[in-house]
Scaffold this active site. Structure first.
Site, PDB file in Angstrom:
ATOM      1  N   LYS A 295     -16.628  -6.763   6.691  1.00  0.00           N
ATOM      2  CA  LYS A 295     -15.408  -7.557   6.513  1.00  0.00           C
ATOM      3  C   LYS A 295     -14.837  -8.039   7.846  1.00  0.00           C
ATOM      4  CE  LYS A 295     -13.556  -5.848   2.151  1.00  0.00           C
ATOM      5  NZ  LYS A 295     -12.360  -5.279   1.508  1.00  0.00           N
TER       6      LYS A 295
ATOM      7  N   HIS B 299       0.839  -1.208   0.000  1.00  0.00           N
ATOM      8  CA  HIS B 299       0.000   0.000   0.000  1.00  0.00           C
ATOM      9  C   HIS B 299       0.871   1.255   0.000  1.00  0.00           C
ATOM     10  CE1 HIS B 299      -3.049  -2.679   2.232  1.00  0.00           C
ATOM     11  NE2 HIS B 299      -3.550  -2.484   1.020  1.00  0.00           N
TER      12      HIS B 299
ATOM     13  N   ARG C  67      -2.286  -6.469  -7.768  1.00  0.00           N
ATOM     14  CA  ARG C  67      -1.071  -7.245  -7.504  1.00  0.00           C
ATOM     15  C   ARG C  67      -0.894  -8.352  -8.521  1.00  0.00           C
ATOM     16  NH1 ARG C  67      -3.167  -8.416  -1.720  1.00  0.00           N
ATOM     17  NH2 ARG C  67      -4.565  -9.313  -3.219  1.00  0.00           N
TER      18      ARG C  67
ATOM     19  N   SER D 234      -3.015  -7.741   2.937  1.00  0.00           N
ATOM     20  CA  SER D 234      -3.361  -7.527   4.342  1.00  0.00           C
ATOM     21  C   SER D 234      -3.808  -8.823   4.998  1.00  0.00           C
ATOM     22  CB  SER D 234      -4.464  -6.476   4.463  1.00  0.00           C
ATOM     23  OG  SER D 234      -3.991  -5.219   4.071  1.00  0.00           O
TER      24      SER D 234
END
Length: 165
Positions: free
Chosen positions: A46, A22, A95, A133
Site C-alpha cells: 500500500k 478508528h 463507514r 486515513s
C-alpha cells in the site's frame, strides 16, 4: 471456538494514520471485549506514508486512555497473526455502503482461511463516518489542518512529515 478467544478481538489495519474514527471503533469495542488488540499491518504494497514503527507509536499514544487495548505491529498473514494474539473475533469498520463490498470480500476470505474466527462489523459515530486515513493524508500533504480528525500527536507527525519550507 473457545469462550476465552471470544473475549479477545483483533482490529487490524494499516492505520496510516490512525484517525478519530478508528479511535471511536476501539472505544466501542473496548466495552464489548475483555481485550482488544489493534494490529498495525506493515502493508508495504500500500506504500504507507508513515513507517510501521511510527504508526504503532502513534496508535499507542492515541489509545493510551484504554486499559484493555494493546497495539502491536505485524507483517505476517492476518490468519497467522490472529492466532498469535489469541483472538476469536476480527473487528472491521464500515463507514458507508461503499465500504461493504470490499469488507465482505475480506470477511469471506478470512472465513475460508480462519474458519474459527468471526468477523464483526462496527460503524463509527456519525461525526466520524466521513473520515478516512487516505483523506487525512491528502489534506495533511497539501498543508491543511487535520487536527479535527486525528489525535494531536498524529496531527503533529503528519505536519512534520509534509513540512513546507
Amino acid at each position: 471456538m473457545s469462550l476465552a478467544r471470544n473475549r479477545v478481538a483483533l482490529y487490524p489495519g494499516t492505520f496510516d494514520p490512525i484517525t478519530n474514527g478508528h479511535i471511536d471503533l476501539v472505544a466501542r469495542a473496548s466495552t464489548l471485549f475483555e481485550r482488544v488488540v489493534v494490529g498495525v499491518a506493515e502493508s508495504p504494497g500500500k506504500g504507507p506514508a508513515l513507517p510501521l514503527d511510527e504508526r504503532v507509536t502513534l496508535a499507542r499514544t492515541a489509545l493510551a486512555g484504554f486499559a484493555n487495548i494493546e497495539v502491536r505491529g505485524f507483517h505476517s498473514l492476518l490468519a497467522h497473526f490472529v492466532h498469535e494474539v489469541g483472538a476469536g473475533v476480527l473487528l472491521r469498520g464500515l463507514r458507508a455502503v461503499s465500504d461493504f463490498e470490499y469488507e465482505f470480500q475480506l470477511a469471506s476470505m478470512n472465513r475460508h482461511l480462519i474458519p474459527d474466527v468471526e468477523t464483526l462489523f462496527l460503524t463509527p459515530a456519525e461525526q466520524h463516518s466521513f473520515i478516512s486515513s487516505s483523506l487525512v493524508r491528502e489534506v495533511a500533504r497539501l498543508g491543511g489542518d487535520v487536527s479535527g480528525f486525528v489525535h494531536p500527536a498524529v496531527a503533529q507527525a503528519l505536519s512534520t512529515r509534509w513540512k513546507r519550507s
